[in-house]
Design a protein around this motif. Structure first.
Motif, mmCIF file in Angstrom:
data_model
loop_
_atom_site.group_PDB
_atom_site.id
_atom_site.type_symbol
_atom_site.label_atom_id
_atom_site.label_comp_id
_atom_site.label_asym_id
_atom_site.label_seq_id
_atom_site.Cartn_x
_atom_site.Cartn_y
_atom_site.Cartn_z
ATOM 1 N N PRO A 198 0.827 -1.210 0.000
ATOM 2 C CA PRO A 198 0.000 0.000 0.000
ATOM 3 C C PRO A 198 0.858 1.256 0.000
ATOM 4 O O PRO A 198 2.005 1.241 0.436
ATOM 5 C CB PRO A 198 -0.804 -0.125 1.309
ATOM 6 N N GLN A 199 0.284 2.342 -0.515
ATOM 7 C CA GLN A 199 0.998 3.605 -0.491
ATOM 8 C C GLN A 199 1.205 4.075 0.939
ATOM 9 O O GLN A 199 0.474 3.700 1.847
ATOM 10 C CB GLN A 199 0.196 4.655 -1.261
ATOM 11 N N HIS A 200 2.208 4.944 1.112
ATOM 12 C CA HIS A 200 2.478 5.454 2.447
ATOM 13 C C HIS A 200 1.414 6.450 2.881
ATOM 14 O O HIS A 200 0.843 7.182 2.071
ATOM 15 C CB HIS A 200 3.864 6.108 2.501
ATOM 16 N N LEU A 201 1.191 6.475 4.186
ATOM 17 C CA LEU A 201 0.270 7.426 4.786
ATOM 18 C C LEU A 201 0.736 8.852 4.512
ATOM 19 O O LEU A 201 1.889 9.201 4.752
ATOM 20 C CB LEU A 201 0.219 7.188 6.302
ATOM 21 N N THR A 202 -0.141 9.671 3.982
ATOM 22 C CA THR A 202 0.120 11.107 3.816
ATOM 23 C C THR A 202 -1.179 11.849 4.077
ATOM 24 O O THR A 202 -2.243 11.244 4.238
ATOM 25 C CB THR A 202 0.611 11.464 2.393
ATOM 26 N N ARG A 203 -1.107 13.166 4.088
ATOM 27 C CA ARG A 203 -2.295 13.973 4.345
ATOM 28 C C ARG A 203 -3.307 13.912 3.199
ATOM 29 O O ARG A 203 -4.466 14.276 3.365
ATOM 30 C CB ARG A 203 -1.892 15.431 4.581
ATOM 31 N N SER A 204 -2.862 13.468 2.052
ATOM 32 C CA SER A 204 -3.742 13.479 0.880
ATOM 33 C C SER A 204 -4.655 12.264 0.784
ATOM 34 O O SER A 204 -5.536 12.222 -0.068
ATOM 35 C CB SER A 204 -2.893 13.570 -0.390
ATOM 36 N N HIS A 205 -4.449 11.265 1.650
ATOM 37 C CA HIS A 205 -5.243 10.043 1.529
ATOM 38 C C HIS A 205 -6.673 10.253 1.989
ATOM 39 O O HIS A 205 -6.930 10.707 3.106
ATOM 40 C CB HIS A 205 -4.597 8.900 2.326
ATOM 41 N N ARG A 206 -7.605 9.912 1.131
ATOM 42 C CA ARG A 206 -9.008 9.986 1.481
ATOM 43 C C ARG A 206 -9.370 8.831 2.410
ATOM 44 O O ARG A 206 -8.809 7.752 2.329
ATOM 45 C CB ARG A 206 -9.869 9.919 0.226
ATOM 46 N N GLY A 207 -10.334 9.091 3.264
ATOM 47 C CA GLY A 207 -10.786 8.043 4.174
ATOM 48 C C GLY A 207 -9.979 7.990 5.451
ATOM 49 O O GLY A 207 -10.327 7.265 6.374
ATOM 50 N N VAL A 208 -8.875 8.741 5.526
ATOM 51 C CA VAL A 208 -8.069 8.799 6.739
ATOM 52 C C VAL A 208 -8.241 10.192 7.326
ATOM 53 O O VAL A 208 -7.909 11.190 6.684
ATOM 54 C CB VAL A 208 -6.578 8.518 6.439
ATOM 55 N N SER A 209 -8.803 10.261 8.529
ATOM 56 C CA SER A 209 -9.111 11.557 9.134
ATOM 57 C C SER A 209 -7.847 12.189 9.699
ATOM 58 O O SER A 209 -7.282 11.699 10.673
ATOM 59 C CB SER A 209 -10.146 11.381 10.253
ATOM 60 N N ILE A 210 -7.375 13.250 9.045
ATOM 61 C CA ILE A 210 -6.157 13.940 9.474
ATOM 62 C C ILE A 210 -6.453 15.431 9.543
ATOM 63 O O ILE A 210 -6.810 16.053 8.537
ATOM 64 C CB ILE A 210 -4.993 13.689 8.500
ATOM 65 N N ARG A 211 -6.305 16.000 10.734
ATOM 66 C CA ARG A 211 -6.551 17.426 10.902
ATOM 67 C C ARG A 211 -5.472 18.229 10.181
ATOM 68 O O ARG A 211 -4.321 17.807 10.063
ATOM 69 C CB ARG A 211 -6.535 17.770 12.386
ATOM 70 N N GLU A 212 -5.831 19.420 9.721
ATOM 71 C CA GLU A 212 -4.860 20.306 9.094
ATOM 72 C C GLU A 212 -3.776 20.680 10.097
ATOM 73 O O GLU A 212 -4.037 20.822 11.298
ATOM 74 C CB GLU A 212 -5.543 21.580 8.588
ATOM 75 N N LEU A 213 -2.556 20.835 9.603
ATOM 76 C CA LEU A 213 -1.462 21.248 10.464
ATOM 77 C C LEU A 213 -1.733 22.615 11.077
ATOM 78 O O LEU A 213 -2.349 23.472 10.437
ATOM 79 C CB LEU A 213 -0.154 21.336 9.670
ATOM 80 N N PRO A 214 -1.265 22.843 12.317
ATOM 81 C CA PRO A 214 -1.332 24.201 12.859
ATOM 82 C C PRO A 214 -0.574 25.165 11.939
ATOM 83 O O PRO A 214 0.387 24.775 11.263
ATOM 84 C CB PRO A 214 -0.632 24.073 14.217
ATOM 85 N N ALA A 215 -1.000 26.413 11.921
ATOM 86 C CA ALA A 215 -0.376 27.400 11.032
ATOM 87 C C ALA A 215 1.077 27.634 11.373
ATOM 88 O O ALA A 215 1.922 27.816 10.492
ATOM 89 C CB ALA A 215 -1.146 28.719 11.101
ATOM 90 N N ARG A 216 1.386 27.620 12.677
ATOM 91 C CA ARG A 216 2.761 27.875 13.110
ATOM 92 C C ARG A 216 3.106 26.972 14.276
ATOM 93 O O ARG A 216 2.234 26.465 14.977
ATOM 94 C CB ARG A 216 2.927 29.342 13.532
ATOM 95 N N ALA A 217 4.405 26.818 14.495
ATOM 96 C CA ALA A 217 4.883 26.043 15.641
ATOM 97 C C ALA A 217 5.098 26.968 16.832
ATOM 98 O O ALA A 217 5.651 28.061 16.695
ATOM 99 C CB ALA A 217 6.193 25.332 15.297
#
Length: 507
Positions: free
Chosen positions: A5-24
């Motif tokens: 399977p492809q590696h987990l990334t933010r672009s995968h549909r069906g995987v709930s991933i919150r957007e990154l915070p704007a800044r650290a």
């Protein structure tokens, strides 16, 4: 024909991933499994509940593997919460960047000095603080500290903190919080003292401004962290990939239980970590005692005895009747009487949960992992409760058994095979213990030289000959008659002492 399977990334549909915070807003030193299953999870919950620019820049000490994998996976990974009932996954998604300190030491200093970074958190293990266990002060003979004092890119954690504070003082002077999340007593004041001692060794022209800034604008709250987080295995990667439908190279296994007690002393704000269940308390010291002695101290006993009996995992070890008997005895008679229970904590329920956690067969925590670095870990866990017992006129038989188990694993007498799991334990003291063990004619010699001469567990225990003799006797029992015999000896002696003490108390 199977496909990977492809590696987990933010672009995968069906995987709930919150957007990154704007800044650290957080720089974290020590990008290991524990941080990614603990502070990162709490921070994710805090941002979900209350927002804020609290992204985390993760800094690995030396290893590239996690950094490379996080970058390849858009800074995301899964935390697998494992219990006998099954495995559930969460994806924190709070890291904005990651890099390796050994490769970019000046980037660590720049990160600490960046006014956008308001908190520096640490999980670098007890070994990462460059201090002398016998004195508690900065180890000025440590080659990394010596090099960091000369200048250049700092290699030690304390050097990185001190040089970062120095640069921040000279630049913005913005307030900062340094939050230790390692198993050290009073870890906040302990970390501040080491940073101050480093700065005091610099020439006045370098250190004076930084020292003034340290006192006026940098806070060092104490904290207690608790979650069992084993190493990642190929089997976990396969299970997580099956659950996600995509490949995660760096999933983190963790138990369901998690706790974080923090002193609420933040110089520049903080995330709403209470949204994830963190407790802000004025009794962090009591939480530290409870965790370091009841959980960690007993965990060490289980690990050393289990490894010597051929148990690969903690669940395998603690479910053996004799080891469980020893664990319950050390908790009830030697560790629990040595602590002040935090307000609102049901200690009976806490101890009940400990055995459920240790017995989590699905998690499979290794005795080798728990037993590694015992010379540093035990120095935090056993001296004070042992001394409290000795000062009451009582022998801490089970703590003595813990030390005997440790010495039998790390410094076995000639002809004694401690087994593969003990042999696999890593410890900086092994090199110093090896010649002692090879020349010893008895367990008493090993105990005397390691505890009294090397002061492996501090100066005060080094001056308690009765305790040292008891450890030596138990080492000999392990070699001569086996671990079960040593357990029976210790538990029976403890029970006899309790009965004798009870009979002496007036009705």
């Amino acid at each position: 024909m199977s496909t990977t399977p492809q590696h987990l990334t933010r672009s995968h549909r069906g995987v709930s991933i919150r957007e990154l915070p704007a800044r650290a807003g957080i720089l974290h030193l020590g990008l290991g499994n524990f941080h990614r299953a603990h502070q990162a999870v709490y921070t994710s919950a805090a941002i979900a509940a209350d927002g804020g620019d609290w992204g985390i820049v993760g800094v690995a000490s030396r290893s590239r593997s996690v950094v490379d994998a996080m970058r390849a996976q858009d800074m995301v990974y899964s935390v697998a919460t494992i219990s006998p009932e099954g495995t559930s996954l969460t994806i924190p998604g709070v890291h904005t960047d990651a890099f390796v300190a050994a490769e970019e030491p000046q980037r660590v200093v720049a990160g600490i000095s960046d006014p956008g970074i308001r908190i520096v958190t640490l999980t670098v293990t007890e070994n990462g603080y460059s201090y002398s266990p016998s004195t508690g002060h900065l180890d000025t003979a440590d080659p990394a500290i010596v090099a960091d004092l000369r200048g250049g890119g700092p290699r030690s954690t304390i050097g990185q903190l001190a040089r970062g504070v120095q640069r921040r003082a000279a630049a913005s002077g913005a307030p900062l919080t340094v939050l230790s999340c390692d198993n050290l007593a009073a870890n906040g004041p302990h970390t501040k003292r080491l940073v101050r001692e480093f700065l005091e060794l610099l020439p006045d022209a370098e250190g004076a401004e930084a020292l003034a800034y340290l006192e006026s604008s940098v806070s060092f709250p104490s904290s207690m962290v608790d979650r069992i987080v084993p190493s990642t295995t190929p089997e976990l990667r396969a299970e997580v990939s099956s659950l996600l439908g995509v490949r995660d190279e760096i999933p983190v296994p963790a138990e369901p239980f998690t706790m974080w007690a923090i002193e609420d002393d933040f110089a520049a704000g903080r995330p709403a970590w209470e949204a994830g269940g963190a407790v802000f308390s004025t009794e962090v010291g009591r939480y530290e005692q409870m965790k370091v002695r009841l959980l960690n101290g007993t965990h060490s006993l289980i690990a050393y005895l289990g490894a010597l009996q051929g148990a690969e995992t903690i669940p395998d070890a603690v479910t053996r009747p004799d080891i469980e008997r020893a664990a319950r005895a050390v908790l009830a008679r030697e560790y629990t009487p040595s602590i002040q229970v935090p307000s609102g904590v049901d200690i009976a329920d806490y101890e009940r949960q400990l055995f459920l956690r240790w017995g989590n067969t699905a998690l499979g925590h290794k005795t080798m992992q728990v037993g590694t670095d015992g010379s540093v870990k035990l120095r935090q866990r056993i001296p004070e409760p042992a001394l409290l017992s000795l000062d009451r006129g009582e022998m801490p038989h089970l703590i003595a058994l813990t030390v005997a188990g440790y010495l039998s694993c790390l410094a076995p007498r000639p002809g004694f095979d401690p087994g593969p799991f003990a042999t696999a334990m890593k410890d900086a003291a092994r090199e110093r213990l090896a010649p002692i063990a090879s020349q010893a004619r008895s367990g008493s010699e090993i105990a005397e030289r390691s505890i009294a001469e090397l002061q492996l567990f501090g100066e005060e225990l080094a001056e308690r000959p009765a305790f040292i003799a008891r450890v030596g006797d138990l080492v000999d029992t392990i070699v001569r008659d086996g671990v079960s015999a040593a357990i029976s000896d210790s538990v029976d002696a403890s029970e006899t002492d309790v009965k004798a003490h009870a009979s002496e108390v007036p009705a």
